[in-house]
Write an enzyme that holds these catalytic residues in place. Structure first.
Site, PDB file in Angstrom:
ATOM      1  N   GLY A  67       0.832  -1.197   0.000  1.00 17.70           N
ATOM      2  CA  GLY A  67       0.000   0.000   0.000  1.00 17.70           C
ATOM      3  C   GLY A  67       0.860   1.236   0.000  1.00 17.70           C
ATOM      4  O   GLY A  67       2.085   1.168  -0.164  1.00 17.70           O
ATOM      5  N   ASP A 123     -10.805   5.875   7.121  1.00 15.37           N
ATOM      6  CA  ASP A 123     -10.474   5.122   5.901  1.00 15.37           C
ATOM      7  C   ASP A 123     -11.189   3.769   5.896  1.00 15.37           C
ATOM      8  O   ASP A 123     -10.585   2.731   5.622  1.00 15.37           O
ATOM      9  CB  ASP A 123      -8.964   4.936   5.781  1.00 15.37           C
ATOM     10  CG  ASP A 123      -8.531   4.637   4.345  1.00 15.37           C
ATOM     11  OD1 ASP A 123      -9.315   4.923   3.419  1.00 15.37           O
ATOM     12  OD2 ASP A 123      -7.416   4.127   4.157  1.00 15.37           O
ATOM     13  N   LYS A 130       3.958  -5.056   9.179  1.00 16.32           N
ATOM     14  CA  LYS A 130       3.734  -3.915   8.295  1.00 16.32           C
ATOM     15  C   LYS A 130       4.941  -2.981   8.395  1.00 16.32           C
ATOM     16  O   LYS A 130       5.174  -2.361   9.430  1.00 16.32           O
ATOM     17  CB  LYS A 130       2.450  -3.186   8.720  1.00 16.32           C
ATOM     18  CG  LYS A 130       2.104  -1.939   7.955  1.00 16.32           C
ATOM     19  CD  LYS A 130       0.778  -1.379   8.500  1.00 16.32           C
ATOM     20  CE  LYS A 130       0.402  -0.072   7.839  1.00 16.32           C
ATOM     21  NZ  LYS A 130      -0.878   0.462   8.361  1.00 16.32           N
ATOM     22  N   VAL A 173       3.423  -5.354   3.632  1.00 14.33           N
ATOM     23  CA  VAL A 173       3.056  -6.226   4.748  1.00 14.33           C
ATOM     24  C   VAL A 173       3.611  -7.620   4.461  1.00 14.33           C
ATOM     25  O   VAL A 173       3.370  -8.181   3.384  1.00 14.33           O
ATOM     26  CB  VAL A 173       1.535  -6.301   4.941  1.00 14.33           C
ATOM     27  CG1 VAL A 173       1.196  -7.221   6.115  1.00 14.33           C
ATOM     28  CG2 VAL A 173       0.954  -4.914   5.192  1.00 14.33           C
TER      29      VAL A 173
END
Length: 907
Positions: free
Chosen positions: A602, A719, A621, A607
């Site tokens: 991302g 989010d 992460k 991750v």
């Protein structure tokens, strides 16, 4: 003789003009930014000192080198160059930095300007990778630029009022690819034009269309003295063109001054009394409020028995209060603001019963109203910090406004945000600053903390620093300063109002009498330094002892768990304390088998899958250096997860905070994201059943309810999306990714903050006002519900065209207009669901996605309704079709002939 003298004067004038043409072009741009029209025309990526005259407009274009000092120049691929204007042949790209800004200077404060930026990819980097990034006008969001092919130019235009004697155009990297720009233009406008553009709001252009053109040429300068771009607009065979060659006059109070050539052509419907067109709002538009202008002029001299009268409606409702008849060869406009949010907008010009001629339309302009919500940093602070930047040639991310928006605050700064942002802390420790110590720093009048330690500053300490009323920390340790410490600073230090650190400056004295060229000077200096440092060391030791006692008191488990604290840059020097295991980078490498198995990627980084010593599987992460999520946000997520514990929230096991690695360690959720189950590749997993989808929705809602109502300080996720809902082996839902979460006080109704999140899930009210509430999460969760029902993405490609996307809310509403729930349900469920249950969840989803937060339910109500659906799916019988007709305000019957601004022709 008269003729001869006149001839000589003409020759002298001719030679002067020739010399100016040969020598003046480059020089005039050295002296100032504007050409003779007051225009600034910049070809981005053009070689420094290069310039040229555009063959079509005859306007002078110059390099962007004097307007920006970041980015790289590129030429587009040669395969595209033969058919493009020169402005599109070069670009400037920005591979580094979250924000890069052009500065257009020497403007007039409070004056009105048209600013236009263009973007054409042309495969300049040879990667054939498109990009999406944000455009800012100063500190306020302007537009999301979505590049979907190599040859289609994207044009962003805004009409705005200059908030200072300069304006900045900034490109922000949002993680969707490398930002770039082809050209940038600025055109001054009269203050009497476009009156809705003022100090509180700007107008962002959606479309400017010339109806009924005789050719496909875009009308601009010199036909339009303001250099607006009028695109040709026809709709054959449903529209015909009316033309005239006669001059068109304008009224004295005309606030548009559209060129006569635009009014000399018009469109009128063929074999119909109605001229119609429509458009659907782009999912990327963050403001739901539109402002448009319809331009009219009668092009035909009507006979005695001829008349042209028509009404103007929007979505079937009267928009202009009375029938309208355009005047012969006289320009006129009907304009206004429209705030009602609709799935798409249909504008109709409908001939009245006594009209012998159909309606006509000459041109149309459509704008989004952009609130000027964010204030720029105080002008005095901006001048001072820019002078410091210039003197010491500081690079970093010091571009654009220093403090605003808060997402892009300069490294080393802290700011206050009451009114215009003020710089309250400046940390330039170990930045290689060389040279004298100027009084520039004292121009930061709100400064509370100044850290210039471990540099190579010389000269004396400016006495002006004593006048900074709010200064409580001054750290000058480790420089080469000399002379005496100003008395004003010493008095504040002795009174306990200022922490003063001046150690390791061997030539610095506390007062003039002690500064003697003998050994006593060194001794006295050392004593004074010790007198300052020792109390500081004592305080640090006491704090460390208190923390140690606290750790021993609260120690748990095997002894591997411990309190660990670390400071975060930009978090006002607060200490975060996490009762979680702190991993080293070496441990993470071992756990993840040298970071072998990737679970996902991302904007934050990657991750990885890992396994602890006891066999527990984890997800690690790791933040990348190029992450759009800063260390502050990344570690903010750790702080939040250390405080929240719920069955339907992902649990954090530990973290790593080293200079070379910042990472979070979570429980491993084996079945991936909800998005993968809904839109993943065929064969990814068995399709989710309707009962599984309702249960996942209920569990996710319970997790959000806990964040909103179960925490000591309510948390807004910001989010919520299917990609942030994970499913375990039992397909139980767990909400993840708290990097954007925002805490509010229990007595607050909202918090004002910059708009962040994911396209398609944005709360439109939050986008328009920047006021974040719990209802913002409710809106995003409503999108998730619609994805569970339909199996569609939040942004749906229209007719397979990636460039044209529709928000799932509008997609669902359009299909439910006929009352058929089957038209929206995910086909992968193969009809195995109860229609009444689907109706109820759909109704709930559409309530969650109402335009205004006040119209949406709270999360406890959402949870209650989903529990009802789980308990008894057959009891949900909602007459959605009739309720939606009443909420939209009009019902469409039959078919019509019209034109879609988005390119969809209806017939």
């Amino acid at each position: 003789m008269k003729k001869g003298r006149g001839f000589r004067k003409e020759m002298i004038l001719w030679w002067c003009m020739l010399l100016l043409s040969l020598l003046g072009t480059d020089n005039k741009w050295v002296r100032g930014q504007f050409d003779s029209n007051g225009f600034i025309s910049i070809d981005c990526g053009l070689s420094e000192n290069d310039s040229y005259i555009d063959e079509h407009t005859k306007l002078s274009y110059i390099s962007d080198a004097q307007f920006i000092d970041t980015g790289l120049n590129h030429n587009i691929s040669k395969e595209y160059t033969p058919s493009l204007s020169r402005q599109y042949l070069t670009v400037r790209s920005f591979n580094s930095g979250a924000r890069n800004c052009y500065s257009l200077k020497s403007l007039v404060l409070g004056s009105k300007y048209l600013i236009r930026a263009t973007f054409l990819y042309g495969n300049y980097d040879g990667l054939n990778q498109f990009a999406m990034f944000d455009l800012y006008l100063g500190v306020n969001f302007w537009k999301t630029v979505n590049i979907s092919d190599a040859v289609t130019p994207i044009i962003a235009e805004v009409i705005t009022v200059a908030p200072a004697d300069y304006v900045q155009v900034c490109l922000a990297n949002t993680g969707g690819g490398t930002p770039f720009i082809s050209s940038l233009d600025l055109r001054p406008l009269k203050d009497t034009l476009y009156l809705l553009a003022n100090s509180t709001q700007s107008l962002s252009l959606v479309k400017r269309l010339n109806a009924g053109p005789t050719n496909t040429t875009i009308i601009r300068y010199p036909d339009d003295l303001h250099d607006r771009l009028w695109e040709p607009w026809s709709n054959e065979p449903y529209w015909s063109e009316l033309t005239t060659t006669s001059d068109v006059s304008h009224i004295l109070t005309d606030q548009f001054e559209a060129p006569s050539i635009v009014f000399q052509t018009a469109a009128t419907p063929v074999n119909s009394s109605v001229l119609q067109f429509d458009w659907a709002p782009s999912p990327l538009d963050k403001s739901p409020s539109y402002w448009w202008a319809l331009h009219f002029c009668e092009t035909q001299l009507l006979g005695k028995n001829q008349s042209r009268w028509f009404n103007i409606t929007v979505d079937g409702l009267m928009w202009y209060a009375e029938p309208y008849s355009p005047s012969y060869l006289r320009a006129d406009e009907i304009f206004g603001k429209y705030g009602l949010q609709l799935p798409y907008y249909n504008v109709s010009l409908v001939a009245t019963g006594n009209s012998t001629l159909p309606p006509l339309l000459n041109a149309f302009e459509l704008f989004i109203v952009l609130p000027v919500a964010n204030l720029p940093t105080d002008g005095g602070d901006v001048s001072a910090i820019n002078a410091i930047k210039e003197k010491y040639q500081i690079k970093k991310n010091w571009v654009g406004d220093p403090c605003a928006p808060e997402t892009y605050i300069w490294d080393g700064l802290n700011c206050s945000y009451t009114g215009s942002p003020r710089i309250i802390a400046l940390n330039l420790a170990s930045n290689g600053l060389m040279g004298d110590f100027p009084s520039l720093f004292s121009e930061l009048k709100a400064l509370q903390s100044l850290n210039l330690s471990d540099n190579n500053l010389t000269g004396s300490i400016p006495d002006a620093l004593s006048l900074l009323a709010s200064l409580t920390l001054l750290d000058l340790t480790g420089n080469n300063l000399n002379g005496t410490i100003p008395d004003g600073l010493l008095r504040k230090s002795q009174a306990g109002k200022l922490t003063l650190r001046v150690g390791d400056n061997p030539n610095l004295c506390s007062n003039s009498t002690a500064c003697t060229p003998n050994e006593q000077k060194k001794d006295n200096g050392s004593i004074r330094v010790i007198a300052i440092i020792v109390p500081v060391i004592v305080v640090v030791l006491l704090v460390a002892l208190a923390l140690l006692l606290c750790m021993l008191k609260n120690k748990k488990g095997t002894g591997r768990e411990q309190y660990s604290s670390f400071s975060k840059a930009g978090l006002k020097d607060d200490l975060i304390q996490l009762e979680n295991r702190q991993f080293t980078y070496t441990e993470l490498a071992a756990i993840t088998n040298e970071f072998t198995r990737i679970l996902g990627k991302g904007g934050f980084g990657t991750v990885y899958h890992g396994t602890l010593e006891d066999g527990t599987q984890v997800a690690v992460k790791v933040r990348s250096e190029s992450s759009s999520q800063g260390t502050r946000d990344f570690l903010g997520e750790a702080e939040i997860l250390a405080k929240v514990h719920h069955k339907f929230l992902v649990s954090m096991i530990g973290y790593c905070k080293e200079e070379s690695c910042v990472a979070l360690v979570f429980e491993y959720i084996s079945r991936g994201t909800l998005q993968e189950h809904l839109q993943g590749p065929t064969g990814f997993s068995a399709p989710l059943t309707w009962r599984q989808r309702v249960r996942i929705a209920k569990e996710s809602a319970q997790g959000l309810e806990y964040l909103h109502k179960g925490c000591s300080r309510p948390l807004i996720h910001r989010d919520v999306k299917t990609n942030n809902i994970l499913l375990n082996e039992k397909l139980e839902a767990k909400i993840a990714d708290f990097g954007l979460s925002k805490a509010i006080n229990s007595d607050q109704t909202h918090v004002t903050t910059c708009v962040v999140g994911t396209a398609g899930y944005f709360d439109p009210e939050y986008c328009m006002t920047s006021q974040l509430t719990e209802k913002s999460d409710v809106y995003s969760f409503g999108i998730v519900l619609l994805e569970l029902i339909t199996g569609q993405k939040a942004l749906i490609s229209a007719s397979g065209q990636e460039a044209e996307k529709t928000n799932i809310v509008y997609w669902v509403r359009q299909r439910l207009a006929k009352g058929n729930i089957e038209s929206i349900v995910d086909a992968r469920m193969k009809g195995e669901y109860d229609a009444n249950s689907v109706w109820k969840v759909t109704d709930l989803a559409l309530k969650c996605t109402m335009p205004l937060g006040s119209q949406r339910p709270m999360m406890p109500e959402v949870v209650a309704q989903l529990k009802e659906c789980m308990e008894s799916e057959v009891t949900c019988d909602i007459n959605y079709h009739s309720s939606q007709n009443s909420s939209i305000g009009t019902t469409r019957n039959g078919y019509y002939t019209g034109y879609s601004i988005n390119g969809d022709t209806r017939s």
